[in-house]
Design a protein around this motif. Structure first.
Motif, mmCIF file in Angstrom:
data_model
loop_
_atom_site.group_PDB
_atom_site.id
_atom_site.type_symbol
_atom_site.label_atom_id
_atom_site.label_comp_id
_atom_site.label_asym_id
_atom_site.label_seq_id
_atom_site.Cartn_x
_atom_site.Cartn_y
_atom_site.Cartn_z
ATOM 1 N N THR A 77 120.730 78.635 33.327
ATOM 2 C CA THR A 77 121.995 79.365 33.452
ATOM 3 C C THR A 77 122.577 79.221 34.852
ATOM 4 O OG1 THR A 77 121.219 80.967 31.827
ATOM 5 C CG2 THR A 77 123.070 81.632 33.189
ATOM 6 N N LEU A 78 121.727 79.295 35.882
ATOM 7 C CA LEU A 78 122.198 79.176 37.264
ATOM 8 C C LEU A 78 122.814 77.801 37.521
ATOM 9 C CD1 LEU A 78 119.299 80.993 39.170
ATOM 10 C CD2 LEU A 78 121.644 81.810 38.847
ATOM 11 N N VAL A 79 122.192 76.761 36.951
ATOM 12 C CA VAL A 79 122.749 75.405 37.105
ATOM 13 C C VAL A 79 124.141 75.342 36.480
ATOM 14 C CG1 VAL A 79 122.467 72.975 36.456
ATOM 15 C CG2 VAL A 79 120.492 74.293 37.235
ATOM 16 N N SER A 80 124.295 75.991 35.319
ATOM 17 C CA SER A 80 125.589 75.959 34.643
ATOM 18 C C SER A 80 126.672 76.666 35.456
ATOM 19 C CB SER A 80 125.481 76.603 33.256
ATOM 20 O OG SER A 80 125.262 77.998 33.358
ATOM 21 N N LEU A 81 126.263 77.602 36.350
ATOM 22 C CA LEU A 81 127.240 78.307 37.192
ATOM 23 C C LEU A 81 127.816 77.408 38.280
ATOM 24 C CD1 LEU A 81 125.463 81.783 37.628
ATOM 25 C CD2 LEU A 81 127.520 81.296 36.294
ATOM 26 N N VAL A 82 127.130 76.306 38.576
ATOM 27 C CA VAL A 82 127.599 75.392 39.628
ATOM 28 C C VAL A 82 128.714 74.485 39.104
ATOM 29 C CG1 VAL A 82 126.871 73.534 41.209
ATOM 30 C CG2 VAL A 82 125.334 75.449 40.718
ATOM 31 N N ILE A 83 128.717 74.220 37.779
ATOM 32 C CA ILE A 83 129.646 73.244 37.191
ATOM 33 C C ILE A 83 131.110 73.585 37.462
ATOM 34 C CG2 ILE A 83 130.401 72.210 34.997
ATOM 35 C CD1 ILE A 83 127.491 72.543 34.033
ATOM 36 N N PRO A 84 131.553 74.836 37.253
ATOM 37 C CA PRO A 84 132.967 75.130 37.521
ATOM 38 C C PRO A 84 133.380 74.852 38.974
ATOM 39 C CG PRO A 84 131.998 76.869 36.202
ATOM 40 C CD PRO A 84 130.875 76.002 36.655
ATOM 41 N N MET A 85 132.465 75.123 39.920
ATOM 42 C CA MET A 85 132.798 74.871 41.318
ATOM 43 C C MET A 85 132.958 73.381 41.572
ATOM 44 S SD MET A 85 133.105 77.827 42.607
ATOM 45 C CE MET A 85 133.203 77.455 44.354
ATOM 46 N N PHE A 86 132.121 72.566 40.934
ATOM 47 C CA PHE A 86 132.243 71.112 41.058
ATOM 48 C C PHE A 86 133.572 70.645 40.460
ATOM 49 C CE2 PHE A 86 131.354 66.797 39.342
ATOM 50 C CZ PHE A 86 131.097 66.151 40.542
ATOM 51 N N THR A 87 133.945 71.225 39.310
ATOM 52 C CA THR A 87 135.219 70.893 38.661
ATOM 53 C C THR A 87 136.391 71.282 39.555
ATOM 54 O OG1 THR A 87 134.153 71.337 36.541
ATOM 55 C CG2 THR A 87 136.544 71.176 36.535
ATOM 56 N N LYS A 88 136.291 72.437 40.218
ATOM 57 C CA LYS A 88 137.350 72.904 41.131
ATOM 58 C C LYS A 88 137.606 71.883 42.237
ATOM 59 C CE LYS A 88 137.919 76.349 44.795
ATOM 60 N NZ LYS A 88 137.700 75.351 45.851
ATOM 61 N N SER A 89 136.544 71.344 42.795
ATOM 62 C CA SER A 89 136.684 70.359 43.870
ATOM 63 C C SER A 89 137.372 69.097 43.374
ATOM 64 C CB SER A 89 135.305 70.017 44.445
ATOM 65 O OG SER A 89 134.689 71.165 44.967
ATOM 66 N N LEU A 90 137.029 68.682 42.155
ATOM 67 C CA LEU A 90 137.650 67.485 41.598
ATOM 68 C C LEU A 90 139.148 67.686 41.381
ATOM 69 C CD1 LEU A 90 135.062 66.249 38.912
ATOM 70 C CD2 LEU A 90 135.665 65.113 41.036
ATOM 71 N N VAL A 91 139.508 68.857 40.832
ATOM 72 C CA VAL A 91 140.924 69.144 40.556
ATOM 73 C C VAL A 91 141.726 69.257 41.843
ATOM 74 C CG1 VAL A 91 142.515 70.835 39.543
ATOM 75 C CG2 VAL A 91 140.405 70.218 38.348
ATOM 76 N N ASP A 92 141.110 69.774 42.873
ATOM 77 C CA ASP A 92 141.811 69.992 44.137
ATOM 78 C C ASP A 92 141.826 68.748 45.028
ATOM 79 O OD1 ASP A 92 142.582 72.542 43.582
ATOM 80 O OD2 ASP A 92 140.870 73.496 44.569
ATOM 81 N N ALA A 138 123.145 61.446 42.132
ATOM 82 C CA ALA A 138 121.781 61.569 41.598
ATOM 83 C C ALA A 138 121.354 63.033 41.517
ATOM 84 C CB ALA A 138 120.808 60.772 42.464
ATOM 85 N N ALA A 139 121.749 63.805 42.556
ATOM 86 C CA ALA A 139 121.396 65.237 42.569
ATOM 87 C C ALA A 139 122.086 65.982 41.434
ATOM 88 C CB ALA A 139 121.783 65.843 43.912
ATOM 89 N N ILE A 140 123.391 65.650 41.219
ATOM 90 C CA ILE A 140 124.125 66.303 40.143
ATOM 91 C C ILE A 140 123.534 65.931 38.783
ATOM 92 C CG2 ILE A 140 126.362 66.410 38.966
ATOM 93 C CD1 ILE A 140 127.643 65.998 41.773
ATOM 94 N N ALA A 141 123.245 64.612 38.599
ATOM 95 C CA ALA A 141 122.638 64.149 37.343
ATOM 96 C C ALA A 141 121.274 64.805 37.134
ATOM 97 C CB ALA A 141 122.502 62.624 37.354
ATOM 98 N N GLY A 142 120.508 64.876 38.219
ATOM 99 C CA GLY A 142 119.187 65.522 38.130
ATOM 100 C C GLY A 142 119.295 66.985 37.751
ATOM 101 N N ALA A 143 120.318 67.651 38.289
ATOM 102 C CA ALA A 143 120.531 69.066 37.967
ATOM 103 C C ALA A 143 120.836 69.250 36.486
ATOM 104 C CB ALA A 143 121.664 69.624 38.821
ATOM 105 N N PHE A 144 121.698 68.338 35.947
ATOM 106 C CA PHE A 144 122.024 68.427 34.527
ATOM 107 C C PHE A 144 120.793 68.176 33.660
ATOM 108 C CE2 PHE A 144 126.576 67.670 35.729
ATOM 109 C CZ PHE A 144 127.070 68.823 35.149
ATOM 110 N N ILE A 145 119.992 67.168 34.039
ATOM 111 C CA ILE A 145 118.770 66.852 33.276
ATOM 112 C C ILE A 145 117.795 68.029 33.347
ATOM 113 C CG2 ILE A 145 116.745 65.341 33.197
ATOM 114 C CD1 ILE A 145 118.614 63.083 34.207
#
Length: 620
Positions: A42-57, A70-77
């Motif tokens: 659940t905590l990993v899933s809380l990081v996703i919106p912040m990553f999306t925010k950076s991409l949009v901005d 690699a870190a992001i992919a590892g987090a998802f895995i």
């Protein structure tokens, strides 16, 4: 005041489930690991919106290093693996806990006294074991993780939202409590409906069990229509509860969707204005919407969890009630071995619940190795006396002694091991003849012992003629065998137990004359050297007893030998006269024993005589 009371009642409803959960002794380490992995996911899933925010901005993938990717992919895995392991562990724990609960229930059902089964239908007990435990398993294995991960997701999302834009977050807090005011009363209704459905399921299961176990009676009586109507009533009642449950679910799901859509519209509208004013970036608005989803979805899961826990609470109450029922006490101050002396029944009185007494002031004595016959009109308390001798019930007044020791001082297991019981119903369990012969014996029974016991019970003839012999399946309750065959297997089973005390309850009353003759001879072998008590309506079977006790309306009105009662007891003389006209020689004890011709039901060939030497079956 009313609000506090209802709040206390709601809190109280969870106690049975929590108590039951604790008593199953779950692996708290595994439970913590499963929940911990769910929280990590659940905590990993809380990081996703912040990553999306950076991409949009304006944050581009080109500026991200390979190490970051690699870190992001590892987090998802890691999130996927952690979530999968968490679900597996919770399912494993749920299955283990419910298996332990079913084990406790099964053990409990076997040590509950006969009186419990007089008051509770078998189908209801089956429902406790299957349906109610299944509800608890579903809650633990499928919904428990949602409680913790949902709370983490909601709290984490709200914290981030407060950081991003506290004004928009307050808009959420204004709407969510409104939905809770609607969902909480619906949850209470679901609890009542679930409780009623579990009761109705138990009743319906009991109806099915009773009818299907006596299907031959149903068909012979032409009662198919009647039983169909009774079953259909149960089906319609279940349908009614199911529809009511469906109505609640139909209100809960749209309400959650409505709240979600309303929040989404408000956030997009208000957020769009904030973006236009330059107060909020587009990336922050997208992140806000994603976090909103991470609040609404767990809320839906939590709603389902609380609906399910209402069901589990109702199931837990019934299971706890069963587990708390008074059980038989198998341990005693000493072990009975049968050499203590005569059996003495002293001023025995007994009644079922608050009804009038079935037995009142019954006293007599049975000397070792002698035969005592209990006769009298139906309803006189003879079978109840047997039930007290077997300690299925405790007497309300008086006592039963073995020698100078009350039998309640002996361990229940050792006392019942002294008793061999043959009833008119000859109960058999589904399985083979061999399994039924050795049923209840802790020692290994050799084939030779089995054959010797069968020979003494005059059962070997028909068993040998069966295609599979001792491995023949008898069917449910022994339906594949005739009454005479079942009776002789019951006698052979009693012979293998080698009891010190023999109890015969109308052991030949349901047989035809030819089968009765064979069973009587088998009973003669069984009774040799044993303290025997016989219930019989046919006086021909008991005229040679050492003493005959005549019972009427729960009291002894006559005691003596056949000849003495003929002289002194008017009703016994009347019984004897009625049967005397049909068979004078038998009643005077002068019947000449003759070997019958055996058919498939009775055995084949003439039987040798048998005797019991040193406690073992032998042929002479």
């Amino acid at each position: 005041m009313n609000s506090n009371t209802s709040s206390q009642q709601r809190g109280m409803t969870f106690k049975p489930f929590l108590k039951l959960l604790k008593e199953t002794k779950p692996s708290y380490g595994l439970l913590a690991l499963a929940i911990g992995l769910g929280i990590i996911s659940t905590l990993v899933s809380l990081v996703i919106p912040m990553f999306t925010k950076s991409l949009v901005d304006g944050f581009s993938l080109a500026s991200v290093s390979k190490l970051q990717i690699a870190a992001i992919a590892g987090a998802f895995i890691a999130q996927t693996i952690a979530g999968g392991i968490s679900i597996y562990l919770l399912n494993f724990l749920g299955q283990k806990m419910v298996a332990g609960l079913r084990d406790r229930l099964w053990r409990k059902f076997l040590v509950l006294p006969v009186s419990y089964y007089n008051d509770n239908r078998t189908g209801e007990s089956v429902s406790r074991m299957t349906n109610d435990t299944g509800i608890i398993k579903t809650l633990i294995s499928e919904h428990l993780a949602n409680l913790f991960t949902g709370i983490i997701s909601i709290v984490g999302s709200v914290a981030v939202l407060l950081y991003l834009n506290w004004k928009m977050t307050l808009v959420l807090f204004a709407v969510i409590p409104l939905s809770a005011l609607i969902l909480v009363p619906l949850g209470r209704k679901m609890y009542n409906i679930s409780k009623g459905m579990q009761d109705e399921t138990a009743s319906f299961t009991a109806t099915l069990s009773g009818v299907l176990s006596e299907i031959r009676l149903v068909k012979a009586s032409g009662a198919e229509k009647r039983e169909y109507e009774a079953g259909r009533t149960g089906i319609m009642n279940l349908l009614s509860f199911g529809i009511r449950e469906g109505k609640i679910n139909a209100m809960i799901s749209p309400l959650v969707s409505f709240v979600f859509m309303m929040l989404l519209v408000v956030i997009i509208g208000y957020g769009g204005m904030q973006v236009s004013a330059g107060v909020l970036s587009a990336g922050e608005l997208v992140a806000f919407i994603l976090y909103l989803i991470q609040i609404i979805m767990p809320l839906t899961q939590l709603t389902t969890f609380f609906t399910q826990i209402q069901k589990a609470t109702g199931a837990s109450e019934r299971i706890i009630e069963t587990l708390a029922a008074e059980e038989e006490i198998y341990e005693g101050a000493s072990e009975a071995n049968g050499t203590e002396g005569p059996i003495i029944v002293e001023d025995l009185s007994f009644g079922y619940k608050n009804a009038e007494k079935v037995l009142s002031g019954v006293s007599f004595q049975m000397l070792p190795g002698e035969v005592t016959a209990i006769v009298g009109p139906s309803g006189g308390g003879k079978t109840t006396l047997f039930a007290l001798l077997e300690r299925f019930y405790e007497p309300q007044n008086g006592q039963i002694l073995l020698g100078d020791q009350p039998v309640r001082n002996f361990s229940l297991r050792s006392w019942r091991n002294l008793i061999g019981y043959v009833s008119q119903e000859s109960p058999l369990l589904a399985g083979t003849i061999a399994e039924n012969l050795s049923y209840g014996l802790e020692r290994e029974v050799s084939e030779q012992e089995m054959r010797q016991a069968a020979a003494m019970a005059y059962a070997d003839g028909f068993i040998d003629e069966l295609p599979e012999g001792y491995q023949t399946d008898v069917g449910e309750r022994g339906v594949k065998l005739s009454g005479g065959q079942r009776q002789r297997i019951a006698i052979a089973r009693a012979l293998l137990r080698n009891p010190k005390i023999l109890m015969l309850d109308e052991a030949t009353s349901s047989l035809d004359s030819q089968s009765e003759a064979v069973v009587q001879k088998a009973l003669g072998n069984l009774m040799q050297g044993r303290t025997t008590i016989v219930i019989a309506h046919r006086l021909a079977t008991v005229v040679k007893a050492n003493q005959i006790i005549f019972m009427e309306k729960g009291q002894i009105t006559g005691r003596g030998t056949h000849e003495e009662l003929l002289q002194d007891h008017e009703l016994y003389r009347e019984f004897a006269t009625q049967q005397l006209q049909m068979n004078l020689p038998e009643l005077t004890g002068e019947i000449e024993e003759a070997e019958p011709d055996y058919d498939k039901d009775s055995g084949s060939g003439r039987r040798p005589t048998h005797s019991r030497i040193g406690g073992s079956v032998s042929e002479s």
